[in-house]
Design a protein around this motif. Structure first.
Motif, PDB file in Angstrom:
ATOM      1  N   ARG A  49     -12.403  -4.728 -19.942  1.00 37.26           N
ATOM      2  CA  ARG A  49     -11.517  -5.399 -18.984  1.00 37.26           C
ATOM      3  C   ARG A  49     -10.036  -5.297 -19.346  1.00 37.26           C
ATOM      4  NH1 ARG A  49     -14.037  -9.310 -15.620  1.00 37.26           N
ATOM      5  NH2 ARG A  49     -12.322 -10.734 -15.956  1.00 37.26           N
ATOM      6  N   ASN A  52      -8.280  -2.012 -17.249  1.00 32.18           N
ATOM      7  CA  ASN A  52      -7.583  -2.232 -15.966  1.00 32.18           C
ATOM      8  C   ASN A  52      -6.801  -3.551 -15.974  1.00 32.18           C
ATOM      9  OD1 ASN A  52      -9.815  -3.858 -15.870  1.00 32.18           O
ATOM     10  ND2 ASN A  52     -10.544  -3.178 -13.871  1.00 32.18           N
ATOM     11  N   LEU A  54      -7.685  -6.557 -16.295  1.00 34.18           N
ATOM     12  CA  LEU A  54      -8.268  -7.801 -15.783  1.00 34.18           C
ATOM     13  C   LEU A  54      -8.120  -8.844 -16.889  1.00 34.18           C
ATOM     14  CD1 LEU A  54     -11.552  -6.722 -13.971  1.00 34.18           C
ATOM     15  CD2 LEU A  54      -9.376  -7.380 -12.957  1.00 34.18           C
ATOM     16  N   ARG A  81      -4.270  -0.177 -10.446  1.00 33.36           N
ATOM     17  CA  ARG A  81      -5.679  -0.540 -10.545  1.00 33.36           C
ATOM     18  C   ARG A  81      -6.531   0.196  -9.526  1.00 33.36           C
ATOM     19  NH1 ARG A  81      -5.393  -6.891 -11.217  1.00 33.36           N
ATOM     20  NH2 ARG A  81      -5.359  -7.002 -13.486  1.00 33.36           N
ATOM     21  N   MET A  86     -14.395  -0.029 -10.711  1.00 30.89           N
ATOM     22  CA  MET A  86     -15.204  -0.807 -11.650  1.00 30.89           C
ATOM     23  C   MET A  86     -16.506  -1.244 -10.997  1.00 30.89           C
ATOM     24  SD  MET A  86     -13.879  -3.862 -14.113  1.00 30.89           S
ATOM     25  CE  MET A  86     -14.759  -4.255 -15.614  1.00 30.89           C
ATOM     26  N   PHE A  88     -20.243  -3.650 -11.833  1.00 32.19           N
ATOM     27  CA  PHE A  88     -20.594  -4.848 -12.598  1.00 32.19           C
ATOM     28  C   PHE A  88     -22.103  -5.019 -12.733  1.00 32.19           C
ATOM     29  CE2 PHE A  88     -16.671  -5.338 -10.242  1.00 32.19           C
ATOM     30  CZ  PHE A  88     -15.776  -5.750 -11.222  1.00 32.19           C
ATOM     31  N   ASN A  92     -21.422  -7.859  -7.759  1.00 32.53           N
ATOM     32  CA  ASN A  92     -20.245  -8.475  -7.128  1.00 32.53           C
ATOM     33  C   ASN A  92     -20.006  -8.016  -5.691  1.00 32.53           C
ATOM     34  OD1 ASN A  92     -20.074  -9.416  -9.723  1.00 32.53           O
ATOM     35  ND2 ASN A  92     -17.908  -8.954 -10.017  1.00 32.53           N
TER      36      ASN A  92
HETATM   37  P1  ADP Z   1      -9.239 -14.895 -10.602  1.00 32.14           P
HETATM   38  O1  ADP Z   1      -9.814 -15.707  -9.491  1.00 32.14           O
HETATM   39  O2  ADP Z   1      -9.581 -15.381 -11.966  1.00 32.14           O
HETATM   40  O3  ADP Z   1      -7.778 -14.538 -10.425  1.00 32.14           O
HETATM   41  P2  ADP Z   1      -9.635 -12.212  -9.750  1.00 32.14           P
HETATM   42  O4  ADP Z   1      -9.356 -12.516  -8.326  1.00 32.14           O
HETATM   43  O5  ADP Z   1      -8.636 -11.456 -10.540  1.00 32.14           O
HETATM   44  O6  ADP Z   1     -10.025 -13.531 -10.535  1.00 32.14           O
HETATM   45  O7  ADP Z   1     -11.016 -11.440  -9.860  1.00 32.14           O
HETATM   46  C1  ADP Z   1     -12.197 -11.947  -9.312  1.00 32.14           C
HETATM   47  C2  ADP Z   1     -13.315 -11.057  -9.781  1.00 32.14           C
HETATM   48  O8  ADP Z   1     -13.146  -9.748  -9.207  1.00 32.14           O
HETATM   49  C3  ADP Z   1     -13.283 -10.908 -11.285  1.00 32.14           C
HETATM   50  O9  ADP Z   1     -14.525 -11.334 -11.801  1.00 32.14           O
HETATM   51  C4  ADP Z   1     -13.055  -9.477 -11.564  1.00 32.14           C
HETATM   52  O10 ADP Z   1     -14.104  -8.996 -12.378  1.00 32.14           O
HETATM   53  C5  ADP Z   1     -13.086  -8.769 -10.211  1.00 32.14           C
HETATM   54  N1  ADP Z   1     -11.866  -7.955 -10.006  1.00 32.14           N
HETATM   55  C6  ADP Z   1     -10.618  -8.389  -9.754  1.00 32.14           C
HETATM   56  N2  ADP Z   1      -9.748  -7.381  -9.637  1.00 32.14           N
HETATM   57  C7  ADP Z   1     -10.452  -6.248  -9.805  1.00 32.14           C
HETATM   58  C8  ADP Z   1     -10.141  -4.858  -9.808  1.00 32.14           C
HETATM   59  N3  ADP Z   1      -8.922  -4.382  -9.594  1.00 32.14           N
HETATM   60  N4  ADP Z   1     -11.120  -3.990 -10.041  1.00 32.14           N
HETATM   61  C9  ADP Z   1     -12.339  -4.420 -10.237  1.00 32.14           C
HETATM   62  N5  ADP Z   1     -12.702  -5.713 -10.246  1.00 32.14           N
HETATM   63  C10 ADP Z   1     -11.799  -6.620 -10.041  1.00 32.14           C
END
Ligand code: ADP
Ligand code: ADP
Length: 232
Positions: A49, A52, A54, A81, A86, A88, A92
Motif C-alpha cells: 500500500r 500507490n 494508500l 494512482r 490494485m 484485493f 471490493n
Molecule cells: P478512506 O475512507 O480511509 O479515505 P479511501 O477512500 O482512500 O479510504 O479508500 C477506500 C478503500 O478503497 C481503501 O480500502 C483502499 O484500499 C481502496 N482504494 C482507495 N484508493 C484506491 C486506489 N487509488 N487504488 C486502489 N484502491 C484504492
C-alpha cells in the motif's frame, strides 16, 4: 519501474509505536512479476500500500515509473494512482452496481465519453472471460468471477503496474490457479508489471519471477524464486 528507497512506516496507536516497515530498499523491474511473502503481521499489506501511497510512509521515498509518489498529494496523486491498478482479497466491488458498471467506474471517474467507456468495458469483459456476465450483480457471481471483475476494473485505465493484495487468499485452490493463469497472461500480453503479496508459497512458485521474504518489517531474503526457495 518501482523503487522504494529507505521506506519506513510506523503506526501510532495511542502512545504506542508499531514499526510496520523498517528501512525497506526494493527495486521491481519493468515487466516482472514480483512476489512478497511473509507471515501475518510481517508488513506485506503495509508495504504494497505504500507503492500507490494508500499508506504514506513515515520515512523514505517511493518512485513509480520515475515519478516520486511520496512527493505528491491531491489531484496529482490521484492522477498518478490511475497508472497503478490494485486488486484485493475481498474484491471490493460495489454490490449495488452491475459487473459492467463496476468495471466502468474508474473510466467514468476519469471523465471518459460514454461510447468509449462502453467499448472499453466490452474489451475488458472479454479479456477476463466474462462476456456473458456484464449485466449481473456481484452477488450473482462466484469468488473467481468476482476477482475477474476486480482485475478488469483495475486494468480499465491501462495501468503500468498491477498491485495484488492477497488476491487469491479467499479462493479455493482450483480457482486460485485460474486467477494466477489470468495474471500471468495479462503480464505477458499487456506487459504490465505485477507486484503481489501472499502468505502462500504456491502462489510465489507458480507465477513470480523474483521474491522478497519479509519478516518484522524487514526484507530478509530477495532473489529469483528458484534461488530463494531451492537453497539447501
Ligand atoms: P478512506 O475512507 O480511509 O479515505 P479511501 O477512500 O482512500 O479510504 O479508500 C477506500 C478503500 O478503497 C481503501 O480500502 C483502499 O484500499 C481502496 N482504494 C482507495 N484508493 C484506491 C486506489 N487509488 N487504488 C486502489 N484502491 C484504492
Ligand atoms: P501483513 O500484511 O504482513 O499481515 P501488515 O502490514 O498488515 O502485515 O501489518 C504490519 C504490522 O503493522 C502489524 O504489527 C500490524 O498489527 C500493524 N498495523 C497494520 N496496520 C495498522 C494500522 N492501521 N494501525 C496500527 N497498526 C497497524
Amino acid at each position: 519501474m518501482i523503487q522504494l528507497s529507505n521506506v519506513s512506516k510506523t503506526y501510532q496507536v495511542g502512545d504506542r509505536s508499531i514499526a510496520a516497515l523498517r528501512n525497506i530498499d526494493l527495486t521491481v523491474n519493468k515487466g516482472e512479476i514480483f512476489g512478497i511473502i511473509g507471515h501475518s503481521g510481517a508488513g506485506k499489506s503495509t508495504l504494497i500500500r505504500t507503492i500507490n501511497v494508500l499508506e504514506q510512509p513515515t520515512g523514505g521515498q517511493v518512485f513509480v515509473d520515475g515519478v516520486e509518489m511520496t512527493a505528491l498529494n491531491g489531484r496529482r496523486l490521484q492522477q498518478e494512482r490511475s497508472s497503478i491498478g490494485m486488486i484485493f482479497q475481498h474484491f471490493n466491488l460495489l454490490s449495488s452496481a452491475t459487473v459492467a458498471d463496476n468495471i466502468a467506474f474508474p473510466l467514468r471517474l476519469a471523465k471518459q465519453q460514454p461510447g468509449a467507456v462502453e467499448r472499453r468495458v466490452r474489451e475488458l469483459l472479454q479479456l477476463v472471460g466474462l462476456e456473458e456476465h456484464g449485466a449481473k450483480y456481484p452477488a450473482q457471481l462466484s469468488g473467481g468471477q468476482k476477482q475477474r471483475v476486480g482485475i478488469a476494473r483495475a486494468l480499465a485505465t491501462s495501468p503500468k503496474v498491477l498491485l495484488c493484495d492477497e488476491a487469491t487468499s479467499a479462493l479455493d485452490p482450483q480457482t486460485t490457479n485460474s486467477i494466477l493463469a489470468l495474471l500471468l497472461d495479462i503480464n505477458r500480453k499487456l506487459h504490465i508489471t505485477i507486484v503481489l503479496i501472499t502468505h502462500e508459497m504456491h502462489v510465489i512458485r507458480s507465477i513470480c519471477d523474483r521474491v522478497a521474504v519479509i519478516d518484522g518489517g524487514k526484507i530478509v531474503e530477495l532473489g529469483p524464486v528458484t534461488d530463494v526457495f531451492l537453497k539447501p
